[in-house]
Design an enzyme around this catalytic site. Sequence first.
Site, PDB file in Angstrom:
ATOM      1  N   HIS A   1       0.843  -1.203   0.000  1.00  0.00           N
ATOM      2  CA  HIS A   1       0.000   0.000   0.000  1.00  0.00           C
ATOM      3  C   HIS A   1       0.883   1.260   0.000  1.00  0.00           C
ATOM      4  CE1 HIS A   1      -3.131   2.894   1.164  1.00  0.00           C
ATOM      5  NE2 HIS A   1      -2.273   3.331   2.063  1.00  0.00           N
TER       6      HIS A   1
ATOM      7  N   HIS B   1       1.501   5.088  -2.210  1.00  0.00           N
ATOM      8  CA  HIS B   1       1.808   6.462  -1.766  1.00  0.00           C
ATOM      9  C   HIS B   1       3.070   7.050  -2.384  1.00  0.00           C
ATOM     10  CE1 HIS B   1      -1.189   7.316   1.300  1.00  0.00           C
ATOM     11  NE2 HIS B   1      -1.061   6.080   1.738  1.00  0.00           N
TER      12      HIS B   1
ATOM     13  N   GLU C   1      -5.685   9.497   0.010  1.00  0.00           N
ATOM     14  CA  GLU C   1      -6.083   8.077  -0.006  1.00  0.00           C
ATOM     15  C   GLU C   1      -7.113   7.767  -1.093  1.00  0.00           C
ATOM     16  OE1 GLU C   1      -3.646   6.551   3.219  1.00  0.00           O
ATOM     17  OE2 GLU C   1      -4.559   5.788   1.415  1.00  0.00           O
TER      18      GLU C   1
ATOM     19  N   SER D   1      -4.106   0.958  -4.705  1.00  0.00           N
ATOM     20  CA  SER D   1      -3.566  -0.299  -4.143  1.00  0.00           C
ATOM     21  C   SER D   1      -4.668  -1.325  -3.903  1.00  0.00           C
ATOM     22  CB  SER D   1      -2.807  -0.018  -2.843  1.00  0.00           C
ATOM     23  OG  SER D   1      -3.632   0.673  -1.928  1.00  0.00           O
TER      24      SER D   1
HETATM   25  N1  HBI Z   1       1.071   6.046   9.881  1.00  0.00           N
HETATM   26  N2  HBI Z   1       2.743   4.741   8.931  1.00  0.00           N
HETATM   27  C1  HBI Z   1       1.610   5.481   8.785  1.00  0.00           C
HETATM   28  N3  HBI Z   1       1.046   5.641   7.568  1.00  0.00           N
HETATM   29  C2  HBI Z   1      -0.085   6.371   7.396  1.00  0.00           C
HETATM   30  O1  HBI Z   1      -0.601   6.521   6.271  1.00  0.00           O
HETATM   31  C3  HBI Z   1      -0.682   6.980   8.528  1.00  0.00           C
HETATM   32  C4  HBI Z   1      -0.059   6.801   9.764  1.00  0.00           C
HETATM   33  N4  HBI Z   1      -0.596   7.349  10.869  1.00  0.00           N
HETATM   34  C5  HBI Z   1      -1.757   8.216  10.828  1.00  0.00           C
HETATM   35  C6  HBI Z   1      -2.384   8.288   9.479  1.00  0.00           C
HETATM   36  N5  HBI Z   1      -1.830   7.736   8.402  1.00  0.00           N
HETATM   37  C7  HBI Z   1      -3.733   8.944   9.326  1.00  0.00           C
HETATM   38  O2  HBI Z   1      -4.172   9.443  10.571  1.00  0.00           O
HETATM   39  C8  HBI Z   1      -3.794  10.090   8.351  1.00  0.00           C
HETATM   40  O3  HBI Z   1      -5.159  10.462   8.280  1.00  0.00           O
HETATM   41  C9  HBI Z   1      -3.016  11.241   8.832  1.00  0.00           C
HETATM   42 FE    FE Z   2      -2.287   5.143   3.067  1.00  0.00          FE
END
Ligand code: HBI
Ligand code: FE
Length: 295
Positions: free
Chosen positions: A134, A139, A182, A201
Amino acid sequence: MSTPRRLENLQTDRGRIPVYATGVIEQPWDGYTATDHDVWARLYARQRELLVGRASDAFLRAQEAMGLTPDRIPRFDDLNRVLGEATGWQLVGVEGLLPELDFFTHLANRRFPVTWWIRRPDQFEYIEEPDLFHDLFGHVPLLMNPVFADYMEAYGRGGIKAHGLGAAAMQHLARLYWYTVEFGLIREPGGLRIYGSGIVSSSGESVHSLESAAPNRIGFDLERVMRTRYRIDTYQQTYFVIDSFEQLMEDTQRDFAPIYARLAEGDSLPARALLDGDRVYSRGSGEGWATEGDI
Ligand code: HBI
Ligand code: FE
């Protein structure tokens, strides 16, 4: 391959899923098994085939520019050379989903946290938490695009500010991430295309987001997005469409505090809402929608 150090199941904006230790770790590339590489190869091949004609041109070109291939799980070091050159972004290996503030701090410093492990074969169709596929396939490529790279850094800075303002601001900001990074769609000359990582993804949602009659597809409006709840357990009931990454950047380069204050006065909208002022690309039929569970 050693197992990730799962901290605990916290209530996050993706529901009750595990949150991990926040340390950065070296990608244990030599520890990947043939099965891990095979899961990568099969997911990669299936998505690349589905995404031609569905993913945004910028996304497909960025994946090629990064030299991603189905052959084996990419090495973060290799990708960091290309990415650093293009926009100054770097990948860092992490155990998995991070607490919000850790995540925002990485983004604000042009570091994208990539989960070091990939899903098991029995999770091939769906995994509720971000794994390497993913993050890396979904990303990382658009971080090669200078405007989107700026947006992601600005998002991280906005997240640190929102964290200081409290839970309501964080929830409104999380909706912006959800409906752009997303699950965002973009308008191209050939029609609507996908740029959101959660869609690119996912095999099912790559088709659903563009071709199903069920969801609404609405022109991006910052406050409208921040008012709109979303789903974490089904395909999205609404997709927001940007005209370009430049437009997304322009529309979000402002102080969000007054918006948070206005939003705190009113009610959030259900994920399937449609308002008179919406710029509607397609009105959802709503067939097969669950009615509860909006975040
Ligand atoms: N942590 N590793 C990781 N990847 C993410 O996409 C991610 C996260 N922590 C918080 C988060 N995304 C979401 O809260 C987003 O909405 C910011
Ligand atoms: Fe994500």
